[in-house]
Write a protein that holds these residues in place. Sequence first.
Motif, PDB file in Angstrom:
ATOM      1  N   SER A 178      39.944  23.508  43.466  1.00 57.37           N
ATOM      2  CA  SER A 178      39.696  24.635  43.969  1.00 57.37           C
ATOM      3  C   SER A 178      39.737  25.829  43.127  1.00 57.37           C
ATOM      4  CB  SER A 178      39.200  24.303  45.197  1.00 57.37           C
ATOM      5  OG  SER A 178      40.319  23.737  45.928  1.00 57.37           O
ATOM      6  N   ALA A 179      41.374  25.803  42.741  1.00 57.55           N
ATOM      7  CA  ALA A 179      41.920  26.326  42.893  1.00 57.55           C
ATOM      8  C   ALA A 179      42.115  27.397  41.633  1.00 57.55           C
ATOM      9  CB  ALA A 179      43.695  26.565  43.502  1.00 57.55           C
ATOM     10  N   ALA A 180      42.057  26.391  40.348  1.00 57.29           N
ATOM     11  CA  ALA A 180      41.888  26.261  39.512  1.00 57.29           C
ATOM     12  C   ALA A 180      40.540  27.363  39.034  1.00 57.29           C
ATOM     13  CB  ALA A 180      41.850  25.824  38.661  1.00 57.29           C
ATOM     14  N   LEU A 181      39.814  26.905  39.961  1.00 53.82           N
ATOM     15  CA  LEU A 181      38.451  27.176  39.775  1.00 53.82           C
ATOM     16  C   LEU A 181      38.152  28.970  40.211  1.00 53.82           C
ATOM     17  CD1 LEU A 181      36.066  24.129  40.897  1.00 53.82           C
ATOM     18  CD2 LEU A 181      36.324  25.991  38.425  1.00 53.82           C
ATOM     19  N   ALA A 182      38.941  28.915  41.661  1.00 55.39           N
ATOM     20  CA  ALA A 182      38.792  30.405  41.731  1.00 55.39           C
ATOM     21  C   ALA A 182      39.734  31.221  40.533  1.00 55.39           C
ATOM     22  CB  ALA A 182      39.590  30.387  43.034  1.00 55.39           C
ATOM     23  N   ASN A 183      40.502  31.391  40.020  1.00 56.63           N
ATOM     24  CA  ASN A 183      41.371  32.235  39.022  1.00 56.63           C
ATOM     25  C   ASN A 183      42.069  33.414  40.079  1.00 56.63           C
ATOM     26  OD1 ASN A 183      42.027  33.001  36.832  1.00 56.63           O
ATOM     27  ND2 ASN A 183      40.463  33.437  35.729  1.00 56.63           N
ATOM     28  N   ALA A 184      42.388  33.119  40.734  1.00 59.16           N
ATOM     29  CA  ALA A 184      42.482  33.909  41.645  1.00 59.16           C
ATOM     30  C   ALA A 184      43.411  35.115  41.567  1.00 59.16           C
ATOM     31  CB  ALA A 184      42.866  33.713  43.336  1.00 59.16           C
ATOM     32  N   ASP A 185      44.495  35.313  40.642  1.00 59.60           N
ATOM     33  CA  ASP A 185      45.313  36.511  40.105  1.00 59.60           C
ATOM     34  C   ASP A 185      44.009  37.531  39.086  1.00 59.60           C
ATOM     35  OD1 ASP A 185      47.675  37.650  40.223  1.00 59.60           O
ATOM     36  OD2 ASP A 185      47.895  37.537  38.111  1.00 59.60           O
ATOM     37  N   TYR A 186      44.115  36.301  38.121  1.00 64.64           N
ATOM     38  CA  TYR A 186      42.719  37.452  36.939  1.00 64.64           C
ATOM     39  C   TYR A 186      41.449  38.159  37.978  1.00 64.64           C
ATOM     40  CZ  TYR A 186      39.595  38.999  33.496  1.00 64.64           C
ATOM     41  OH  TYR A 186      39.181  38.778  31.976  1.00 64.64           O
ATOM     42  N   ALA A 187      41.070  36.754  38.858  1.00 61.44           N
ATOM     43  CA  ALA A 187      39.805  37.769  39.523  1.00 61.44           C
ATOM     44  C   ALA A 187      39.968  39.346  40.651  1.00 61.44           C
ATOM     45  CB  ALA A 187      39.636  36.551  40.476  1.00 61.44           C
ATOM     46  N   CYS A 188      41.312  38.745  41.062  1.00 63.26           N
ATOM     47  CA  CYS A 188      41.387  40.156  41.736  1.00 63.26           C
ATOM     48  C   CYS A 188      42.369  41.318  40.896  1.00 63.26           C
ATOM     49  CB  CYS A 188      42.554  40.179  42.924  1.00 63.26           C
ATOM     50  SG  CYS A 188      41.802  39.088  44.441  1.00 63.26           S
ATOM     51  N   ASN A 189      43.083  41.135  39.862  1.00 60.60           N
ATOM     52  CA  ASN A 189      43.593  41.781  39.616  1.00 60.60           C
ATOM     53  C   ASN A 189      42.951  42.343  38.051  1.00 60.60           C
ATOM     54  OD1 ASN A 189      45.671  42.454  41.620  1.00 60.60           O
ATOM     55  ND2 ASN A 189      46.130  40.376  41.249  1.00 60.60           N
ATOM     56  N   GLY A 190      42.643  41.228  37.287  1.00 57.66           N
ATOM     57  CA  GLY A 190      42.422  41.405  35.965  1.00 57.66           C
ATOM     58  C   GLY A 190      41.862  42.259  36.080  1.00 57.66           C
ATOM     59  N   ASP A 191      41.298  42.834  34.704  1.00 60.95           N
ATOM     60  CA  ASP A 191      40.954  44.263  33.657  1.00 60.95           C
ATOM     61  C   ASP A 191      39.036  43.443  32.808  1.00 60.95           C
ATOM     62  OD1 ASP A 191      39.509  46.567  33.045  1.00 60.95           O
ATOM     63  OD2 ASP A 191      41.235  46.503  31.727  1.00 60.95           O
ATOM     64  N   TYR A 192      38.735  43.115  33.941  1.00 63.10           N
ATOM     65  CA  TYR A 192      37.084  42.705  33.493  1.00 63.10           C
ATOM     66  C   TYR A 192      35.515  43.996  33.576  1.00 63.10           C
ATOM     67  CZ  TYR A 192      37.524  40.679  37.633  1.00 63.10           C
ATOM     68  OH  TYR A 192      37.360  40.536  39.394  1.00 63.10           O
ATOM     69  N   PRO A 193      34.783  43.611  32.239  1.00 60.46           N
ATOM     70  CA  PRO A 193      33.755  44.737  32.660  1.00 60.46           C
ATOM     71  C   PRO A 193      33.201  44.249  33.786  1.00 60.46           C
ATOM     72  CG  PRO A 193      33.733  43.091  30.709  1.00 60.46           C
ATOM     73  CD  PRO A 193      34.834  42.547  31.684  1.00 60.46           C
ATOM     74  N   LYS A 194      31.965  45.373  34.671  1.00 61.33           N
ATOM     75  CA  LYS A 194      31.243  45.124  35.718  1.00 61.33           C
ATOM     76  C   LYS A 194      29.746  43.954  35.168  1.00 61.33           C
ATOM     77  CE  LYS A 194      27.958  46.802  39.272  1.00 61.33           C
ATOM     78  NZ  LYS A 194      27.754  48.107  40.224  1.00 61.33           N
ATOM     79  N   VAL A 195      29.215  43.144  35.514  1.00 64.85           N
ATOM     80  CA  VAL A 195      28.704  42.643  34.422  1.00 64.85           C
ATOM     81  C   VAL A 195      27.076  42.821  35.470  1.00 64.85           C
ATOM     82  CG1 VAL A 195      29.613  41.138  33.655  1.00 64.85           C
ATOM     83  CG2 VAL A 195      28.625  40.108  35.315  1.00 64.85           C
ATOM     84  N   PRO A 196      25.683  42.736  35.421  1.00 58.07           N
ATOM     85  CA  PRO A 196      24.427  43.320  36.073  1.00 58.07           C
ATOM     86  C   PRO A 196      24.524  41.353  37.137  1.00 58.07           C
ATOM     87  CG  PRO A 196      24.202  43.648  33.880  1.00 58.07           C
ATOM     88  CD  PRO A 196      24.991  42.283  33.727  1.00 58.07           C
ATOM     89  N   TYR A 197      24.509  42.171  37.951  1.00 57.70           N
ATOM     90  CA  TYR A 197      23.701  41.105  39.495  1.00 57.70           C
ATOM     91  C   TYR A 197      23.127  39.899  38.693  1.00 57.70           C
ATOM     92  CZ  TYR A 197      21.143  38.230  43.530  1.00 57.70           C
ATOM     93  OH  TYR A 197      20.824  37.966  43.702  1.00 57.70           O
TER      94      TYR A 197
END
Length: 522
Positions: free
Chosen positions: A493-512
Amino acid sequence: MALMGCASAATIPASATTETPQYFQTTPELWPGPTATGTAPFLAQTNLAPFGESRTVNPNDPLETQMPIQGKPEKQNIFRLMGQLSHYQPAVEGFGVEEYPLPAGANITQVNVLHRHGSRYPTSSNIVAKLGSALGKAHINATGALSFLNSWKYSLGAEILVPVGRQEMFDSGVLHYYQYAHLYDTNTKIIARTPTQDRMTKSAEYFLAGFFGQEWTNNATIEVIIENSGFNNSLAGGKNCKNSNGDVSALGDDATAQWYNIYLANATARFNSMTSGYNWTADDTYAAQTLCPYETVALGFSKWCDLFTYEEWQGFEYSLDLNFNGDDGFASPTGRAVGIAYVEEFLARLQHHVLSTPEGTANITLDNNTATFPINQTLNFDFSHDTNIFSILTAFGFTQFQEDLPATHMVNRNTIISHITPFGARLDVEVIKTPQPVPANRSSDYVAGPPTTYLHFILNQRTLPLGASFPECGDRVDGWCDIDTFLAVQEKSAALANADYACNGDYPKVPYGTIKDGAPLT
């Protein structure tokens, strides 16, 4: 990792002159958040709804929830269609399995209660306050069903519990006492945890008063965890998850707006036909519809409720399902990340150890100390928010709620927020020890084999079947799962969350609708 610290550059106010550590201090409150109260209700004078045969006059059920709604089927009620703004009711429809009693000789040895706060006023930035301000400044002449607007004033407070919210929490404490009081060790004083916002600490206090009585401070100590930007808090995981508060994770907001522009088109036209001096937009009409549940729990009755058809209330419920799905669930890039800290705490409790290197927004200062993170309590009470609880379910991996919900039309679905996180929602997780394995089809009490420990998840008083989301748990008719199997499933579960990147990473917004698993695509 960037998320592991518990403090930030924010200034911590000085504690009151007391020997009590700051994290156990409930008075005075240190981070209460907005606490504006609203106009006192006067239901005896303002209630214009009919008291029909379906209305039970009960002083302990003060809300007026019976009113004529165009197109409403018999025995249906719009107040079951209000998502997270619904006054608490059990999830009577259930989640796909029947309820089974414990077999003879089985024992519940621990319960973990994750509880949402009770009914409250709107948050300070809510759309209803903005509509109230706009209507107050306009020179309106309204007719027909909207004629009440000629004298109406916005009168709600902000964020704190309303009276029925206090009742919800007290009643829940009483209910949980009847369910689990035997688990309390009278020689101990348990730790119950809550974020610092006023509605959260008050919810914890009313619950504990219901469970233990007015002298609950003899039995429990409330641990208040700072709820503010930049502070780690598993019960308010978004506060130190930057992207969860940004546009990159506002996919549910986008879907909701797209949907209400569709389903409220007729209502917006109706409102404009009855009003001069104000031009109603779909945004305004949606805010007006949202006023119904908020005024109802605050004042007991709202004139906004019967302005909408039953079909439009169904659309309202779906708008909130879309919102949670895209902002906090499997369609959000931060859905798993916001909830993973509590998942890790829960797993640590099951395995009787503290946390030292957590993922996500766990407060390591508190979680690495048995004085503030007890590892052997039989009763664990934690208080949280609706969005956080939904993210926790996502972080666990409850794929029962991993669905494609289009923003253009309603579909049949499991993700119905009024069933999952209404006001006063509660997730109770029982640890059950049995002398032998319990058969999956419950055809008998036991089958041959060694003693076994099971987990039983109960969401709003109905079983949440673990096998429906975790095939490893098996197709059990009671929804239980062997604890060792569940722990093995949660190792990823922790690896699937990828929390540090999910919360702080620089990634583009994608459509809903692009994101499917509660984490960024990369």
